[in-house]
Design a protein around this motif. Structure first.
Motif, PDB file in Angstrom:
ATOM      1  N   LEU A 122       0.813  -1.201   0.000  1.00  0.00           N
ATOM      2  CA  LEU A 122       0.000   0.000   0.000  1.00  0.00           C
ATOM      3  C   LEU A 122       0.858   1.269   0.000  1.00  0.00           C
ATOM      4  CD1 LEU A 122      -3.056  -0.124   0.271  1.00  0.00           C
ATOM      5  CD2 LEU A 122      -2.753   0.480   2.665  1.00  0.00           C
ATOM      6  N   ILE A 123       0.495   2.222  -0.849  1.00  0.00           N
ATOM      7  CA  ILE A 123       1.159   3.528  -0.820  1.00  0.00           C
ATOM      8  C   ILE A 123       0.439   4.384   0.223  1.00  0.00           C
ATOM      9  CG2 ILE A 123       1.761   5.579  -2.137  1.00  0.00           C
ATOM     10  CD1 ILE A 123       1.757   3.915  -4.633  1.00  0.00           C
ATOM     11  N   HIS A 124       1.202   4.925   1.154  1.00  0.00           N
ATOM     12  CA  HIS A 124       0.541   5.689   2.216  1.00  0.00           C
ATOM     13  C   HIS A 124       0.520   7.172   1.942  1.00  0.00           C
ATOM     14  CE1 HIS A 124      -0.139   2.389   4.909  1.00  0.00           C
ATOM     15  NE2 HIS A 124       1.098   1.983   4.736  1.00  0.00           N
ATOM     16  N   ASP A 125       1.493   7.666   1.218  1.00  0.00           N
ATOM     17  CA  ASP A 125       1.518   9.115   1.041  1.00  0.00           C
ATOM     18  C   ASP A 125       2.162   9.438  -0.289  1.00  0.00           C
ATOM     19  OD1 ASP A 125       1.037  11.735   1.643  1.00  0.00           O
ATOM     20  OD2 ASP A 125       2.723  11.978   3.010  1.00  0.00           O
ATOM     21  N   VAL A 126       1.748  10.559  -0.841  1.00  0.00           N
ATOM     22  CA  VAL A 126       2.377  11.081  -2.043  1.00  0.00           C
ATOM     23  C   VAL A 126       2.432  12.588  -1.865  1.00  0.00           C
ATOM     24  CG1 VAL A 126       0.128  10.922  -3.178  1.00  0.00           C
ATOM     25  CG2 VAL A 126       2.151  11.346  -4.550  1.00  0.00           C
ATOM     26  N   ALA A 127       3.578  13.171  -2.214  1.00  0.00           N
ATOM     27  CA  ALA A 127       3.734  14.604  -1.976  1.00  0.00           C
ATOM     28  C   ALA A 127       4.452  15.241  -3.150  1.00  0.00           C
ATOM     29  CB  ALA A 127       4.532  14.850  -0.690  1.00  0.00           C
TER      30      ALA A 127
ATOM     31  N   TRP B 137       4.935   6.061   6.693  1.00  0.00           N
ATOM     32  CA  TRP B 137       3.582   6.642   6.691  1.00  0.00           C
ATOM     33  C   TRP B 137       3.496   7.888   5.839  1.00  0.00           C
ATOM     34  CZ3 TRP B 137       1.192   2.743   8.006  1.00  0.00           C
ATOM     35  CH2 TRP B 137       1.343   2.056   9.206  1.00  0.00           C
ATOM     36  N   LYS B 138       4.495   8.771   5.989  1.00  0.00           N
ATOM     37  CA  LYS B 138       4.357  10.076   5.345  1.00  0.00           C
ATOM     38  C   LYS B 138       5.691  10.504   4.769  1.00  0.00           C
ATOM     39  CE  LYS B 138       0.195  11.165   7.064  1.00  0.00           C
ATOM     40  NZ  LYS B 138      -0.933  11.903   6.600  1.00  0.00           N
TER      41      LYS B 138
ATOM     42  N   PHE C 265       6.547   3.585  10.896  1.00  0.00           N
ATOM     43  CA  PHE C 265       6.143   2.706  11.978  1.00  0.00           C
ATOM     44  C   PHE C 265       7.345   2.276  12.820  1.00  0.00           C
ATOM     45  CE2 PHE C 265       5.154  -1.575  13.530  1.00  0.00           C
ATOM     46  CZ  PHE C 265       3.971  -1.323  14.200  1.00  0.00           C
TER      47      PHE C 265
ATOM     48  N   ASN D 132      -8.343  11.483  10.097  1.00  0.00           N
ATOM     49  CA  ASN D 132      -7.347  10.810   9.264  1.00  0.00           C
ATOM     50  C   ASN D 132      -6.296  11.761   8.723  1.00  0.00           C
ATOM     51  OD1 ASN D 132      -8.505   8.222   9.401  1.00  0.00           O
ATOM     52  ND2 ASN D 132     -10.087   8.903   7.980  1.00  0.00           N
ATOM     53  N   ASP D 133      -6.726  12.963   8.403  1.00  0.00           N
ATOM     54  CA  ASP D 133      -5.764  13.905   7.845  1.00  0.00           C
ATOM     55  C   ASP D 133      -6.277  15.313   8.083  1.00  0.00           C
ATOM     56  OD1 ASP D 133      -3.435  14.656   6.726  1.00  0.00           O
ATOM     57  OD2 ASP D 133      -3.800  13.759   4.759  1.00  0.00           O
TER      58      ASP D 133
END
Lengths: 277, 704
Positions: free
Chosen positions: A22-27, A69-70, A87, A246-247
Motif C-alpha cells: 500500500l502507498i501511504h503518502d504522495v507529496a 507513513w508520510k 512505523f 485521518n488527515d
C-alpha cells in the motif's frame, strides 16, 4: 463546480509506482515538478516530471524498517530535502546528493542520503511536516503515543544536526498535523493543528482537559507558540469534530483575514479559524 | 454435520462466481444490478451488485468443500468431502467437462469423517484431504485428480487396488493413526501443505519429494484453520479458542504474534491482494477484524546505508512485528434494506476474500444476508503547484501500489481561477499596450468588458473628446458631474417619432451627455445612429439593434431589423410595434405580452414606445409630465452601457443624476465590474468596487 464531478467528467491516468504494498503518502515538491511516494514496503520513491506530463522514477530506496507513513518536501531554499516518518518509530531527513549516478542498471537514478535520524519517539511516528520557511528550518513530528516534537536545524547548511526544541504531550494518539502557512508574524504566531485518530469508544481517554481547564472531547487541537513564554500551548480544541481524524491541512493563506483548515474524518470539513482580535 | 453451518467461497478462477454452502450448496453469479435482466430474482449483495442463483444442490452428508483452481473449467469444479470419507468432484451446473473430472470419487480405505479438502492453486490437479483418526490408516491423503477413478472404473477396478500405477491409490499419505482437522496448501511455494492435527499440532509437509516427506511441527493450542500468506512463503496464521497466531515457518517454535480475541475465532484468512493483511472472524460477531501486520525487521541487513547508524535500533525491532487492528462491518455499508438487517443484529457466519479484486470480500450473515464489501484504505491526495511543464496535477494513491494522476487541464473545465490566472499570465495578460488586446486574453465577459471600456475611455481622453478629467479613465459619473454642478442645463428637444406621427418624446441634449454617450459606446452620434444599429446587428443581436434604432427614434429602421431577423418570433414583435396605438386593447395586450418576451431589448423597446406620450395633448397646457421610463431603465438584462445611454438621452438632468448615482451605488455594492463604466478609475469608488468584486470572486489578481 456544480454538477461536474471528477468521476464522470475526467479521465485520470494510472502510474504504476511499483510499490510492493500500500502507498501511504504522495507529496509534490514546491514547484510541482517532483513527487515522492512512500509505502508499507518500506521504500520511498522519487518521481520527476519529464516536462511533457509524464513521470519518471528518479530514485527508490529502502528508507525505514517499517511502513513509511508520510513523506514531505522541505522548501527548495534548503536544497532537495525530504523527511519521512515510519512505523519503526523514527523520522528521517534525506538529501539528494550529486547528479545521476550512472552505473549500469542504476543509470539515471539519483542518490538520497540519510542526513539525520530522529529517534526520540517510543512509538510509531505518524506524521512529519517541515515548518513554514519564514520560521527557519523546522520540522514537526507526531507519534501514536500523542507527543508532538518540534525540531530545528540551527544551521540550515548542516542537515545532520537537529535539536529537539519542544516536546508537547497531548495524551491522545495523534495521526496527523499541519502547519499554518500564514506568513504574517504579527497577530499570527506560529500555529499547528493536530488531529487525533483515537477511536470514540474509549471516552475516558478522549476527555482530555485542555489547558484552559475545560474538558474537550474534540479530535482537532490548535497549538500556538507564544514568543513571550517560549512555549507551545493548546489554544483551541475543535469540539465540532468528534470522529477520528485521518488527515488535516491548512489552506494557503491568500491574504485572508482568517484561516481555513480542512479536516478529514469520515467526511471532510472545512473549518474557518478567525484570530481573536 | 453441524446444522447451522454456513460458509462462502469465491471461485479462484471465475471471478464473478461464488458458492454458499449451508443445508444446500448454491452457486451464485455476481453482476451489476443494472445488468441483471428484469424479472430475474437476485439477492442484493451491495448497493450496486446482485447475485443470481445459477445452480443448487443438497449438501446432505457434505462436511467440507473447496473449489478447484483448474483454469479450463467452464463452471466451478467442487470437491465435496463426505461424512463417509468419500471425496467427490462435481459441478453444480451441468456443463462441458473438458478434463472428464466431474463425478470422480476418491475414497479412503477405512470409512470415517472427512474434515477438510483443499485444492492446490499451483499444481491444480493436486487435492489434499484431511480425515478423522483411524488407528491403521493415514489421515491426510494427497490425490492427483487426473489419475482418480471415474465411477465407471470403480466397478471393475477394486481388485487391482495394490498395483503401483493404481489410480485409486493416493499419491501420498501422511499422519498414520493421527487426526487432521484442516489442510491448506501454501500457494507461494511448491507443494507445501499445512495441516492442523490432533488438536495440538501444526505440521508443514514439504511434498516436493514424495518419497522423502520433510515435516516441520509445532505445538500450539491455537492450531486450527492454519493458512498461508500468499505473499510471504514463510508466514502462516492459525486460530484457536481465544487467539489468532501468526507464525514464521523458519522459526516454528513459537508464534511471532499472538493476537488475542475475546471469543473463539471461527475463521481466519490472509488477504490475497494485499500483503500482511489478515482477516479474522469471531464466533457470534457482527464485525470482522482486520490485522495489518507491520514488519519492522524485514531484511534489515540489506539496507547498507543504514547498516551502522541503526544498529542500536535494530535490537528493538527484533522484538518482532506488531499489528494495527480495526473492525469492519461489511453489512453496514450495503445499501437499502440490507443495511438495516446487517448492522448490529445478525452475526457474520462466514467470509471469503475475493481472489483477485483488491481488498474485496464477501460476508455471509447468519440471517442469510450476503454483503459484498471492499476494505478501504486511507487515500492520500496531493495538489501540485502549477509550475513546471508536467506538474500541477492532482495525484492520489490508488490500489495495488499505483498512483492515480489527473493532469492539470481538468481545472480548465471547472474554470478554476488558479488555472485561468496561470494561463493569462503566460499570455502576457494585462501587459498588452493596447488595452483591448487584454480583453481577448481575459476569456471572461465581465473582465473583457472592463478592458474594452478602459481602452475606449483612454482613447476618448487622448482624442481630446473628454477634457479636464482628473483620471486617466473617466467614467460616466465623472463626465456628467460638471453638468449638475456647473449649472449647465441640458436642452430639452421635443421630438416626434418620424414614422409614428401620433407620438412624441422629449430628448435631452448637452455636451456632457454626448461625452457620456461616447463612454457608453454610443459614440456614433445622433445623426449617425444607423452605424450603431448596423454594428449591433452584425454582432448577431438583432433585438439590441432594433432597440438602439428605436431609442434614436428610427422606428422604421427598427422594424426593418426585426423583419430581417432569423427567428420568426421577432417578426411577430415587429407586428406588435407597428400596431402601436392608444387603444386600451393594445395597451392591455402589451402589459400581458411584454414580460413574456424573451429578450430584454424587445421588452425595453415596447415599454419605451408605450411610454411615449400621444401627440395630441401637446397643444394642451404645459409639456406633459415626464413619461415613465422606469420599465426600460430597470431592465437589468440590458447592458449597463445601453441603459445609461438611454438615460442620457431621455432623462431630465435631475432624474439622470439620480439614476446614475443610484445605479452606481448599487453596482459598487454588488462588486459588479461593469460599474466601472460609471465610476471610471476615480480612486475611492473604484477601489471599493474592486474590493467588493474581490470579495465576491477572490479574483483581484486578475485585474493587474
Amino acid at each position: 463546480m456544480g454538477e461536474l464531478t471528477a468521476s464522470n467528467m475526467f479521465e485520470s491516468e494510472t502510474i504504476c509506482a511499483d510499490h510492493k504494498d500500500l502507498i501511504h503518502d504522495v507529496a509534490y515538491d514546491f514547484y510541482g515538478e517532483r513527487m515522492a511516494t512512500c509505502s508499507s514496503d518500506q521504500y520511498v520513491k522519487v518521481w520527476d516530471s519529464d516536462g511533457r506530463g509524464g513521470w519518471r522514477l528518479s530514485a527508490s530506496w529502502k528508507a525505514h524498517h517499517g511502513s513509511v507513513w508520510k513523506v514531505t518536501w522541505a522548501h527548495p531554499e534548503f536544497g532537495q530535502v525530504i523527511a519521512t516518518c515510519s512505523f519503526d518509530r523514527t523520522a528521517a531527513i534525506w538529501e539528494e546528493v550529486g547528479d545521476a549516478a550512472s552505473s549500469g542498471s542504476e543509470k539515471g537514478l539519483h542518490t538520497w542520503l540519510k542526513r539525520s535520524n530522529l529517534v526520540d519517539s517510543r512509538t510509531s511516528v505518524t506524521d512529519v511536516k517541515f515548518g513554514p520557511k519564514h520560521l527557519g528550518l523546522l520540522l514537526v513530528t507526531c507519534s501514536a503515543d500523542g507527543i508532538i516534537r518540534i525540531y530545528e536545524a540551527p544551521d540550515v547548511m548542516n542537515l545532520a544536526q537537529w535539536t529537539l526544541q519542544h516536546e508537547i504531550p497531548t495524551k491522545v494518539s495523534i495521526s496527523c498535523l499541519s502547519w499554518n502557512p500564514s506568513l504574517s508574524r504579527v497577530g499570527n504566531p506560529p500555529m499547528l493543528a493536530v488531529g487525533s485518530d483515537e477511536p470514540n469508544t474509549s471516552n475516558a481517554v478522549a476527555n482530555v482537559p485542555s489547558d484552559k481547564g475545560t474538558a474537550c472531547n474534540g479530535k482537532v487541537f490548535i497549538y500556538e507558540y507564544s514568543e513571550t513564554s517560549r512555549r507551545w500551548t493548546r489554544t483551541e480544541c475543535l469540539s465540532s469534530v468528534q470522529e477520528p481524524v485521518n488527515d488535516i491541512a491548512f489552506a494557503p493563506n491568500l491574504g485572508r483575514s482568517f484561516h481555513l483548515l480542512a479536516v478529514a474524518t469520515k467526511d471532510v470539513r472545512i473549518i474557518k479559524l478567525e484570530p481573536l482580535a | 454435520m453441524s446444522g447451522g453451518r454456513l460458509d462462502v467461497i469465491w471461485s479462484p478462477v471465475h471471478h464473478d462466481k461464488f458458492i454458499i454452502w449451508g443445508p444446500d450448496i448454491t452457486l451464485y453469479e455476481v453482476a451489476r444490478i443494472k445488468e441483471i435482466e428484469k424479472k430475474t430474482t437476485f439477492t442484493p449483495i451491495s448497493s450496486t451488485r446482485g447475485a443470481t442463483i445459477i445452480a443448487s444442490q443438497s449438501a446432505s452428508g457434505v462436511r467440507c468443500v473447496d473449489i478447484s483452481a483448474i483454469p479450463e473449467q467452464p463452471e466451478p469444479l467442487l470437491a465435496l468431502g463426505y461424512t463417509s470419507g468419500k471425496v467427490a468432484l462435481t459441478t453444480l451446473k451441468q456443463t462441458y467437462d473438458p478434463l472428464g473430472l466431474v463425478g470422480r470419487e476418491f475414497t479412503s480405505r477405512y470409512q470415517r469423517l472427512c474434515n477438510s479438502v483443499s485444492w492446490s492453486h499451483v499444481e491444480t490437479n493436486m487435492l489434499a484431504v484431511a480425515m478423522e483418526k483411524h488407528r491403521s490408516d493415514h489421515c491426510i491423503l494427497l490425490w492427483d485428480v487426473n489419475r482418480g477413478s471415474s465411477p465407471a472404473d470403480e466397478a471393475r477396478g477394486t481388485d487391482s487396488a495394490h498395483s503401483p500405477a493404481d489410480p485409486s491409490k493416493p499419491l501420498a499419505e501422511m499422519g498414520l493413526s493421527e487426526a487432521a482437522h484442516n489442510v491448506a496448501w501454501s500457494n507461494c511455494s511448491n507443494r507445501t501443505l499445512l495441516a492442523s492435527m490432533n488438536l495440538k499440532y501444526i505440521k508443514i509437509f514439504d511434498l516436493r519429494d514424495l518419497s522423502n516427506k520433510a515435516v516441520s511441527v509445532t505445538t500450539s493450542r491455537h492450531c486450527y484453520g492454519v493458512c498461508a500468506d500468499p505473499f510471504n512463503p514463510w508466514q502462516l496464521a492459525s486460530r484457536g479458542e481465544g487467539a489468532v497466531c501468526v507464525w514464521d515457518a523458519r522459526s516454528f517454535d513459537r508464534p511471532v504474534l499472538t493476537l488475542l480475541h475475546h471469543k473463539p475465532v471461527a475463521h481466519v484468512q490472509w488477504c490475497p491482494t494485499r500483503r500482511n493483511l489478515l482477516l479474522s472472524l469471531q464466533r457470534d460477531s457482527a464485525t470482522l477484524r482486520l490485522h495489518d501486520i507491520q514488519q519492522a525487521n524485514n531484511n534489515a541487513i540489506d539496507n547498507m546505508l543504514a547498516a551502522t547508524a541503526v544498529e542500536a535500533e535494530l535490537e528493538e525491532y527484533s522484538r518482532g512485528p506488531s499489528v494495527l487492528e480495526r473492525e469492519v462491518s461489511p453489512g453496514a455499508g450495503a445499501g437499502g434494506a440490507a443495511a438495516g438487517r446487517g448492522r448490529g443484529g445478525a452475526p457474520i457466519a462466514a467470509f471469503s476474500w475475493h481472489p483477485a479484486h483488491e481488498a474485496r470480500l464477501l460476508a455471509v450473515y447468519a440471517s442469510g444476508m450476503i454483503a459484498d464489501y471492499t476494505v478501504c484504505e486511507r487515500v492520500t491526495v496531493a495538489w501540485g503547484c502549477g509550475g513546471g511543464g508536467g506538474g500541477g496535477g492532482l495525484v492520489w494513491t490508488g490500489a495495488g501500489g499505483t498512483l492515480r494522476l489527473m493532469r492539470d487541464d481538468f481545472y480548465a473545465a471547472i474554470r478554476d481561477i488558479s488555472y485561468v490566472m496561470r494561463r493569462r499570465a503566460t499570455t502576457d495578460y494585462g501587459l498588452k499596450s493596447d488595452l483591448w488586446q487584454n480583453a481577448d486574453l481575459a476569456d471572461d465577459d465581465a473582465l473583457s468588458g472592463l478592458w474594452h471600456f478602459m481602452a475606449l475611455s483612454k482613447s476618448l481622453v487622448e482624442d481630446g473628446c473628454i477634457r479636464g478629467s482628473p483620471w486617466r479613465h473617466p467614467g460616466v459619473r465623472g463626465v456628467l458631474r460638471s453638468a449638475g454642478e456647473g449649472g449647465y442645463r441640458s436642452e430639452a428637444v421635443p421630438s416626434l417619432l418620424p414614422d409614428l406621427p401620433a407620438r412624441r418624446v422629449t430628448v435631452f441634449r448637452s455636451g456632457e451627455r454626448t461625452r457620456a454617450l461616447h463612454l457608453c459606446g454610443w459614440g456614433w452620434g445622433w445623426d449617425n445612429a444607423a452605424a450603431g444599429v448596423e454594428r449591433a446587428e452584425a454582432e448577431g443581436t438583432p433585438c439590441r439593434a432594433a432597440a438602439i434604432a428605436a431609442f434614436h427614434l428610427k422606428l422604421r429602421a427598427a422594424l426593418d431589423v426585426l423583419a430581417r431577423a432569423h427567428e420568426p418570433q421577432l417578426r411577430v414583435v415587429g407586428l406588435a410595434l407597428a400596431g402601436l396605438s392608444e387603444e386600451r386593447l393594445w395597451r392591455e395586450a402589451l402589459a400581458a405580452g411584454a414580460p413574456a418576451l424573451p429578450d430584454a431589448y424587445l421588452r425595453a423597446l415596447l415599454h419605451f414606445l408605450a411610454a411615449s406620450a400621444p401627440a395630441h395633448p401637446a397643444h394642451h397646457a404645459a409639456p406633459a409630465a415626464q413619461p415613465d421610463l422606469s420599465a426600460v431603465l430597470n431592465e437589468t438584462e440590458m447592458r449597463l452601457e445601453d441603459r445609461v445611454a438611454f438615460a442620457c438621452i431621455f432623462l431630465s438632468d435631475a432624474k439622470l443624476h439620480e439614476y446614475v448615482k443610484h445605479t452606481c451605488d448599487q453596482l459598487v455594492e454588488q462588486g459588479d465590474l461593469s460599474g466601472i463604466l460609471l465610476t471610471g478609475t476615480c480612486f475611492l469608488i473604484y477601489t471599493s468596487i474592486l474590493y467588493y468584486y474581490k470579495y465576491k470572486t477572490e479574483k483581484l489578481a486578475n485585474l493587474y
